[in-house]
Design a protein around this motif. Structure first.
Motif, mmCIF file in Angstrom:
data_model
loop_
_atom_site.group_PDB
_atom_site.id
_atom_site.type_symbol
_atom_site.label_atom_id
_atom_site.label_comp_id
_atom_site.label_asym_id
_atom_site.label_seq_id
_atom_site.Cartn_x
_atom_site.Cartn_y
_atom_site.Cartn_z
ATOM 1 N N TRP A 212 24.626 -6.799 2.534
ATOM 2 C CA TRP A 212 24.281 -7.785 1.500
ATOM 3 C C TRP A 212 22.779 -7.862 1.281
ATOM 4 O O TRP A 212 22.331 -8.304 0.238
ATOM 5 N N SER A 226 32.612 -4.768 -13.609
ATOM 6 C CA SER A 226 33.823 -5.053 -12.841
ATOM 7 C C SER A 226 34.089 -6.551 -12.705
ATOM 8 O O SER A 226 35.173 -6.950 -12.276
ATOM 9 N N VAL B 186 26.089 2.061 -1.098
ATOM 10 C CA VAL B 186 25.581 1.117 -2.104
ATOM 11 C C VAL B 186 24.470 1.702 -2.974
ATOM 12 O O VAL B 186 24.078 1.092 -3.964
ATOM 13 N N GLN B 271 46.888 -5.962 -11.583
ATOM 14 C CA GLN B 271 46.252 -7.274 -11.678
ATOM 15 C C GLN B 271 45.684 -7.716 -10.324
ATOM 16 O O GLN B 271 44.574 -8.253 -10.257
ATOM 17 N N PHE B 273 44.681 -5.720 -7.883
ATOM 18 C CA PHE B 273 43.525 -4.858 -7.612
ATOM 19 C C PHE B 273 42.298 -5.362 -8.374
ATOM 20 O O PHE B 273 41.229 -5.602 -7.794
ATOM 21 N N LEU B 274 42.459 -5.546 -9.688
ATOM 22 C CA LEU B 274 41.322 -5.952 -10.526
ATOM 23 C C LEU B 274 40.852 -7.362 -10.170
ATOM 24 O O LEU B 274 39.646 -7.641 -10.186
ATOM 25 N N GLY B 275 41.804 -8.232 -9.813
ATOM 26 C CA GLY B 275 41.438 -9.594 -9.429
ATOM 27 C C GLY B 275 40.638 -9.619 -8.130
ATOM 28 O O GLY B 275 39.645 -10.337 -8.011
ATOM 29 N N VAL B 277 38.793 -7.158 -6.972
ATOM 30 C CA VAL B 277 37.480 -6.571 -7.260
ATOM 31 C C VAL B 277 36.569 -7.610 -7.917
ATOM 32 O O VAL B 277 35.406 -7.775 -7.532
ATOM 33 N N ARG B 278 37.122 -8.306 -8.896
ATOM 34 C CA ARG B 278 36.320 -9.301 -9.608
ATOM 35 C C ARG B 278 35.811 -10.377 -8.639
ATOM 36 O O ARG B 278 34.632 -10.745 -8.657
ATOM 37 N N LYS B 280 35.382 -10.106 -5.422
ATOM 38 C CA LYS B 280 34.396 -9.507 -4.513
ATOM 39 C C LYS B 280 33.037 -9.358 -5.215
ATOM 40 O O LYS B 280 31.992 -9.653 -4.644
ATOM 41 N N ARG B 281 33.066 -8.895 -6.466
ATOM 42 C CA ARG B 281 31.816 -8.718 -7.208
ATOM 43 C C ARG B 281 31.096 -10.059 -7.404
ATOM 44 O O ARG B 281 29.869 -10.143 -7.285
ATOM 45 N N LEU B 282 31.876 -11.106 -7.700
ATOM 46 C CA LEU B 282 31.274 -12.429 -7.890
ATOM 47 C C LEU B 282 30.728 -12.978 -6.577
ATOM 48 O O LEU B 282 29.755 -13.727 -6.563
ATOM 49 N N GLU B 283 31.348 -12.568 -5.458
ATOM 50 C CA GLU B 283 30.845 -12.964 -4.140
ATOM 51 C C GLU B 283 29.529 -12.232 -3.849
ATOM 52 O O GLU B 283 28.589 -12.805 -3.293
ATOM 53 N N MET B 284 29.478 -10.932 -4.242
ATOM 54 C CA MET B 284 28.266 -10.132 -4.026
ATOM 55 C C MET B 284 27.097 -10.638 -4.856
ATOM 56 O O MET B 284 25.969 -10.708 -4.384
ATOM 57 N N PHE B 285 27.368 -10.944 -6.120
ATOM 58 C CA PHE B 285 26.309 -11.377 -7.048
ATOM 59 C C PHE B 285 26.779 -12.658 -7.743
ATOM 60 O O PHE B 285 27.325 -12.595 -8.838
#
Lengths: 286, 286
Positions: A212, A226, B186, B271, B273-275, B277-278, B280-285
Motif C-alpha cells: 500500500w 475498474s 504494482v 458480477q 468478480f467485478l464487485g 474488484v471494485r 478492492k480498488r476503492l479500498e486501495m484508492f
C-alpha cells in the motif's frame, strides 16, 4: 420537428450521465423533465436545480416531450424500448446514452412508426456514479457518437446533433456495429485489463502491507476504470460479448509475445516491440 | 559520517530522475556535483541552476563526495558498480535510484570495504525523460524504498533516510527480493499490460480513423505508462524476469477467468468478480 430551444427534453434515468446531461441542457431547451424509478433521485435532481419537473411516472414524464433521452444501463434501455414506444408523442426523437449500440439499435428498429429513433454514446464518464456525481461539464469537448437507423429522418438526426453540441460535445455519426467494434477495444478491453490487474494484486502482493505504501501512479492509472459502476459494466460486456472476446484474444496474444521476448532474452525483439508501442502511444496522445 | 548539509552529493546521470533529485536537494547539502557522459546534459543541468559543479569526468565528480547517487537505468548502474568502487572516498554512501533491487544489491555486496552501499527506489517518475523534464517536486510525498545490505552501517542508512526526507519523500526500508516481488506486480506488470493494450489497438482498431475521435479517458489512463523510456523499461524487465513472469502468469489466469465468465454468460459469477474488484480498488484508492 421543433428546434431545441422550443423542445421539452425528458431524461429517463437520473444518475451520473442523465443528471449531467440535464445540467448541461439547462437554459438550452424549453424545459427539462426528469424521470427515475427512485423518488430520492428525482428529489435530489430537483434540489440541485437540474430539472424543471421531476416524476417517477413514465407517462407523465414523456407527455409533450420532443426529445426523450434514455440514460440508464444498456439492458434497462433495452427493456424500456419494449414498453416506451406507444407512450411517446408523434415525431418524438428517442435517443439513448448506452455504451453499446448494436442491440439497442436493433430494438429501436421495432419502435412504432411515429417515433424517431437515434442511438447515442457520449465518450465520457466517471468512476463515481449517481446523481451526486453529476457534472454539467461532463460532456464538454468529448466525442458524442450518434448511430442513426435507416428510418431516422434527416431532421431527427439534425436535432440529435444540435443536442450534442448544446452540451459541448462533438457529434460523430458511426454505424452501430462499427462503434461496438471500436469501443470493444478502446473502452471495454481497458476495463477488463484493469479488473484483472486489481484481482492479480489482490491475490498476490496485497498480502504484504508494504504494497500500500509503494503503489505509485502507474498502478493507479492503469487500474482506474475498474472502480466503475458494476451494473453499467455488466450490461456493456453482456451486450458486446463477441467484440470483447475478439479484442481480448488479440490482446492475450500480444501479452504472450511480450512475455516470450522477455523469457527468451530476445532483447532486440523486445526493444523493437516496446519502441513501436511508445511511438504509437505518443502518436495517439502527443 | 557527516550530516547532509555538510555533505557533497554527486549525482551520476542527469536525466529526469537525477536532474529532479539535484533540484530537490538544492540548498540542503554542502554542494551538488553532477556527472553525465553527455556534455549537453551537464550544460543543461548547469544552465537550469540544478548543480554547483558539472563534469563528464568520473574521478573529478566523485572527489570529496560524501554521497554518490546513481541515477541511470538499472543495467548502467550494474556496470558503474563494476568500476566505481575504488574511486570513492572512504565512508562514502553509495546509493542508486534503480527500479529493481535484487541484482543491484547483489553487486553492491562486492564493493570495496571502504564504501557504504544502500539500494534505493523512489516510487515516482514521468513518461517524459531527460533533464528537460526534471522537476524538483517529483519526489514530494512519494515513498522512497531503501534496501540496505547486511554491511550497511546504521549511520549510512540514517544518512540515506535524511536524503529521502530532504527531497520530500517518505523512506520505507524493504529487503531487495521483497521490493522486486511487489514492484513486479504494482509497477512492472501495469507497464506490460499498457504495452499489450496499445499494441492491440494498433493491430486492430487503429485502421479505422474514427478511433482517434472516440478514444476516451479509459484508454488514455490504462495505456499511459507505455510511453515511458524504453531503455529504462528494458533494464527493469530484464533484471526482474522471474517476478515479472510470475505476475503475468497470475494475471493471464485472472483475465481468462473473466473472459470465461462472459462467454458462458455466468452473470452471477461475473458480477461477484467485478464487485470484488471494485471494492478492492476503492479500498486501495479511497
Amino acid at each position: 420537428m421543433k428546434e431545441l430551444h422550443r423542445t421539452q427534453v425528458t431524461i429517463v434515468g437520473l444518475g451520473l450521465m442523465g443528471g449531467s446531461l440535464a445540467g448541461a441542457l439547462r437554459g438550452r431547451c424549453r424545459s427539462i423533465v426528469g424521470l427515475d424509478r427512485r423518488p430520492e433521485a428525482v428529489e435530489e435532481a430537483l434540489a440541485r436545480g437540474l430539472l424543471d419537473r421531476g416524476t417517477t411516472d413514465m407517462e407523465a414524464a414523456v407527455h409533450q416531450a420532443g426529445i426523450v433521452v434514455l440514460a440508464t444501463p444498456v439492458r434497462t434501455i433495452l427493456r424500456l424500448l419494449d414498453t416506451l414506444g406507444p407512450l411517446l408523442p408523434a415525431d418524438c426523437l428517442l435517443m439513448d446514452l448506452g455504451s453499446t449500440k448494436r442491440e439497442i439499435v436493433a430494438k429501436m428498429a421495432q419502435l412504432p412508426d411515429h417515433v424517431q429513433p437515434l442511438g447515442g454514446h457520449p465518450m465520457c464518464g466517471k468512476e463515481r456514479s449517481g446523481i451526486e456525481a453529476a457534472d454539467p461539464e461532463l460532456y464538454r469537448g468529448r466525442t458524442f457518437i450518434l448511430s442513426p437507423l435507416p428510418r431516422t429522418s434527416t431532421q431527427a438526426l439534425s436535432l440529435g446533433r444540435t443536442l450534442t453540441r448544446a452540451v459541448g460535445s462533438i457529434p460523430l455519426v458511426l454505424e452501430a456495429e462499427r462503434q461496438d467494434f471500436l469501443a470493444g477495444t478502446v473502452s471495454h478491453l481497458p476495463y477488463l485489463l484493469a479488473c484483472a490487474l486489481v484481482s492479480t494484486a489482490d491475490a498476490t502482493t496485497s498480502k504484504d502491507p508494504a504494497v500500500w505504501e509503494i503503489v505509485a501512479g502507474g498502478f493507479r492509472d492503469t487500474s482506474r476504470v475498474s472502480a466503475g459502476n458494476v451494473t453499467m459494466w455488466m450490461d456493456i460486456l453482456m451486450t458486446n460479448r463477441e467484440q470483447v472476446r475478439k479484442a481480448v484474444a488479440v490482446y492475450q496474444k500480444k501479452l504472450s509475445d511480450l512475455v516470450q521476448l522477455i523469457a527468451s532474452e530476445d532483447e532486440a525483439g523486445l526493444q523493437a516491440f516496446l519502441g513501436d508501442v511508445r511511438a504509437k502511444r505518443l502518436e495517439m496522445f502527443p
